[in-house]
Design a protein around this motif. Structure first.
Motif, PDB file in Angstrom:
ATOM      1  N   UNK A 157       0.818  -1.204   0.000  1.00 15.30           N
ATOM      2  CA  UNK A 157       0.000   0.000   0.000  1.00 15.30           C
ATOM      3  C   UNK A 157       0.856   1.261   0.000  1.00 15.30           C
ATOM      4  N   UNK A 158       0.230   2.429   0.023  1.00 20.25           N
ATOM      5  CA  UNK A 158       0.994   3.684  -0.050  1.00 20.25           C
ATOM      6  C   UNK A 158       1.830   3.977   1.178  1.00 20.25           C
ATOM      7  N   UNK A 159       1.368   3.549   2.365  1.00 25.00           N
ATOM      8  CA  UNK A 159       2.119   3.862   3.572  1.00 25.00           C
ATOM      9  C   UNK A 159       1.677   2.952   4.710  1.00 25.00           C
ATOM     10  N   UNK A 160       2.491   2.964   5.762  1.00 25.20           N
ATOM     11  CA  UNK A 160       2.163   2.319   7.024  1.00 25.20           C
ATOM     12  C   UNK A 160       2.007   3.418   8.072  1.00 25.20           C
ATOM     13  N   UNK A 161       1.057   3.227   8.973  1.00 28.19           N
ATOM     14  CA  UNK A 161       0.716   4.269   9.938  1.00 28.19           C
ATOM     15  C   UNK A 161       0.620   3.682  11.337  1.00 28.19           C
ATOM     16  N   UNK A 162       1.033   4.458  12.323  1.00 32.71           N
ATOM     17  CA  UNK A 162       0.838   4.074  13.729  1.00 32.71           C
ATOM     18  C   UNK A 162       0.426   5.302  14.521  1.00 32.71           C
ATOM     19  N   UNK A 163      -0.445   5.084  15.490  1.00 32.12           N
ATOM     20  CA  UNK A 163      -0.845   6.150  16.415  1.00 32.12           C
ATOM     21  C   UNK A 163      -0.610   5.646  17.830  1.00 32.12           C
ATOM     22  N   UNK A 164       0.190   6.402  18.585  1.00 30.14           N
ATOM     23  CA  UNK A 164       0.494   6.078  19.984  1.00 30.14           C
ATOM     24  C   UNK A 164      -0.316   6.997  20.877  1.00 30.14           C
ATOM     25  N   UNK A 165      -1.045   6.410  21.808  1.00 30.12           N
ATOM     26  CA  UNK A 165      -1.834   7.195  22.752  1.00 30.12           C
ATOM     27  C   UNK A 165      -1.314   6.959  24.169  1.00 30.12           C
ATOM     28  N   UNK A 166      -1.256   8.023  24.963  1.00 26.40           N
ATOM     29  CA  UNK A 166      -0.873   7.895  26.364  1.00 26.40           C
ATOM     30  C   UNK A 166       0.598   8.115  26.631  1.00 26.40           C
ATOM     31  N   UNK A 176       2.107  15.261  24.823  1.00 28.64           N
ATOM     32  CA  UNK A 176       1.072  14.544  25.554  1.00 28.64           C
ATOM     33  C   UNK A 176      -0.089  14.142  24.663  1.00 28.64           C
ATOM     34  N   UNK A 177      -0.153  14.722  23.473  1.00 27.03           N
ATOM     35  CA  UNK A 177      -1.177  14.344  22.493  1.00 27.03           C
ATOM     36  C   UNK A 177      -0.766  13.049  21.800  1.00 27.03           C
ATOM     37  N   UNK A 178      -1.709  12.374  21.120  1.00 29.89           N
ATOM     38  CA  UNK A 178      -1.340  11.163  20.387  1.00 29.89           C
ATOM     39  C   UNK A 178      -0.216  11.435  19.392  1.00 29.89           C
ATOM     40  N   UNK A 179       0.748  10.515  19.337  1.00 31.62           N
ATOM     41  CA  UNK A 179       1.866  10.617  18.406  1.00 31.62           C
ATOM     42  C   UNK A 179       1.508   9.822  17.152  1.00 31.62           C
ATOM     43  N   UNK A 180       1.532  10.489  16.006  1.00 29.82           N
ATOM     44  CA  UNK A 180       1.204   9.833  14.739  1.00 29.82           C
ATOM     45  C   UNK A 180       2.475   9.660  13.918  1.00 29.82           C
ATOM     46  N   UNK A 181       2.713   8.427  13.469  1.00 32.04           N
ATOM     47  CA  UNK A 181       3.911   8.085  12.701  1.00 32.04           C
ATOM     48  C   UNK A 181       3.494   7.529  11.345  1.00 32.04           C
ATOM     49  N   UNK A 182       4.220   7.904  10.295  1.00 31.46           N
ATOM     50  CA  UNK A 182       3.950   7.429   8.949  1.00 31.46           C
ATOM     51  C   UNK A 182       5.257   6.980   8.311  1.00 31.46           C
ATOM     52  N   UNK A 183       5.241   5.804   7.687  1.00 33.45           N
ATOM     53  CA  UNK A 183       6.356   5.329   6.870  1.00 33.45           C
ATOM     54  C   UNK A 183       5.809   5.060   5.475  1.00 33.45           C
ATOM     55  N   UNK A 184       6.338   5.749   4.484  1.00 31.84           N
ATOM     56  CA  UNK A 184       5.873   5.563   3.114  1.00 31.84           C
ATOM     57  C   UNK A 184       6.519   4.325   2.491  1.00 31.84           C
ATOM     58  N   UNK A 185       5.753   3.621   1.653  1.00 38.16           N
ATOM     59  CA  UNK A 185       6.253   2.461   0.917  1.00 38.16           C
ATOM     60  C   UNK A 185       6.752   2.912  -0.455  1.00 38.16           C
ATOM     61  N   UNK A 186       8.037   2.824  -0.687  1.00 41.34           N
ATOM     62  CA  UNK A 186       8.586   3.213  -1.992  1.00 41.34           C
ATOM     63  C   UNK A 186       8.070   2.332  -3.117  1.00 41.34           C
ATOM     64  N   UNK A 187       7.760   1.077  -2.792  1.00 45.84           N
ATOM     65  CA  UNK A 187       7.298   0.125  -3.817  1.00 45.84           C
ATOM     66  C   UNK A 187       5.872   0.408  -4.272  1.00 45.84           C
ATOM     67  N   UNK A 188       5.194   1.327  -3.617  1.00 42.07           N
ATOM     68  CA  UNK A 188       3.799   1.644  -3.932  1.00 42.07           C
ATOM     69  C   UNK A 188       3.617   2.038  -5.405  1.00 42.07           C
ATOM     70  N   UNK A 189       4.616   2.703  -5.970  1.00 40.30           N
ATOM     71  CA  UNK A 189       4.495   3.173  -7.357  1.00 40.30           C
ATOM     72  C   UNK A 189       4.301   2.024  -8.337  1.00 40.30           C
ATOM     73  N   UNK A 190       4.709   0.818  -7.959  1.00 41.34           N
ATOM     74  CA  UNK A 190       4.516  -0.349  -8.824  1.00 41.34           C
ATOM     75  C   UNK A 190       3.192  -1.072  -8.544  1.00 41.34           C
TER      76      UNK A 190
END
Length: 387
Positions: free
Chosen positions: A11-20, A69-83
């Protein structure tokens, strides 16, 4: 704390949200991405690791280098997505199975068939895209954030490979900083150089045969205070939480602490750790056969936990399977994969264990800011010292 991840392997990216996560923790972005880089290394990895250069972008919860102190949002893009934009896009796609890269021959040992039956999916790509170990990218990212919290309190995390296939590394006791340095320089993350050469040869032989290899990895955490976890309820035992986290890593099939299963072969007098006391050091254990736990709680000794990883299920000489359309016998579908991912799995395990320890640390010394946590820890350590 808790986190959720989302995204598919192509897919286009991977996502994580950390709370607390507490406020006022300084995050080192280079260290965060260093952990992702470590996950991609290791002898035996496939071509996907040459395509992806994982870098986490923080898109929420951090301002001017510190957590808010707010949720931390992390994104890693997939380079292979273009294919894969057509195959994995969200819009409907016209065309035949080849255009859609439909998967109809499940791989033995993977989630393909079980997931297809469970979610009523006739294209098993809808299962393998999420069940792929690519998902562990975000578990390493969240663990990398957690271990920076642990570092604020002098808690260190290390890992090493103990076995790949039938090659076992000789155990060597090293200071944790030295262990980190030496294993980081090894392509298979071992201290034992003789075993290193044999492991590399075993991986080469398996690749030549179109086969795969598993192994055993060990994680050590040093500087953990006594009393993380609890004996009062089954689901508050920290060793239980760590065991669940380790077994949730793709392809992991076993876990042990300290001497682990070897305890079954010994008498009790050669299993339990005698208790010592000195004015300078307080209560200690003479040995650490329990791996840092008694009654589901940390003892103050090193946490030592090992995980068993089975060989990767995708084989380039695939095993027999059944076509889900015709029910005829075929060889399983082949997806791009590794020959051996044990060194990378050790990095993943380091970070999932670090997350559980950090979570237990916050549960014990919890506060909304790092200053509050530090004060709570100081008070507790004073209590322990005067016991």
């Amino acid at each position: 704390m808790r986190y959720l991840t989302a995204g598919e392997t192509h897919g286009p990216q991977l996502t994580a949200i950390i709370e607390g996560f507490p406020s006022n923790v300084t995050l080192n972005f280079d260290e965060l991405n260093f952990q992702l880089h470590r996950r991609q290394k290791g002898y035996g990895r496939g071509r996907r690791m040459q395509i992806e250069k994982d870098t986490a972008n923080i898109v929420g919860g951090v301002r001017h280098g510190k957590t808010t102190g707010a949720p931390i949002a992390l994104v890693v893009e997939n380079n292979d997505w273009k294919h894969w934009t057509t195959v994995m896009g969200i819009e409907p796609v016209e065309g035949d199975n080849e255009v859609k890269r439909r998967v109809n021959r499940p791989r033995p040992g993977h989630a393909d068939l079980n997931g297809g039956l469970k979610y009523n999916q006739k294209d098993l790509r809808n299962i393998l895209e999420r069940s792929s170990a690519r998902e562990t990218t975000m578990r390493v990212a969240t663990g990398a954030v957690a271990r920076q919290l642990l570092a604020e309190f002098g808690i260190k995390v290390a890992g090493q490979v103990i076995r790949i296939g039938d090659v076992e590394a000789q155990r060597q006791e090293l200071p944790i900083d030295e262990l980190i340095r030496v294993t980081e320089e090894s392509p298979v993350r071992v201290v034992d150089k003789d075993a290193e050469a044999k492991m590399i040869a075993a991986i080469d032989a398996a690749k030549e045969d179109g086969d795969t290899l598993g192994g055993i990895v060990e994680v050590i955490i040093e500087g953990v205070p006594v009393g993380l976890g609890s004996h009062v309820q089954w689901d508050r035992k920290l060793d239980g939480k760590i065991a669940q986290a380790v077994l949730s890593i793709q392809a992991f099939k076993g876990v042990e602490f300290g001497i682990g299963f070897e305890a079954a072969e010994r008498r009790g007098s050669n299993v339990h750790d005698e208790i010592l006391y000195t004015q300078e050091g307080g209560f200690r254990r003479a040995t650490n056969r329990a791996g840092g736990f008694e009654g589901g709680m940390t003892t103050g000794e090193q946490i030592i936990v090992r995980g068993v990883m089975k060989p990767i299920s995708t084989l380039y000489k695939p095993l027999q399977s059944v076509d889900i359309d015709t029910k005829e016998v075929f060889t399983a579908q082949v997806e791009r994969s590794d020959t051996c991912a044990v060194p990378a799995a050790g990095v993943i395990m380091e970070n999932v264990v670090a997350w559980e320890v950090a979570n237990a640390f916050l549960d014990k010394f919890g506060g909304d800011s790092i200053e509050e946590i530090r004060a709570n820890l100081t008070n507790f350590l004073a209590q322990v010292e005067s016991y």
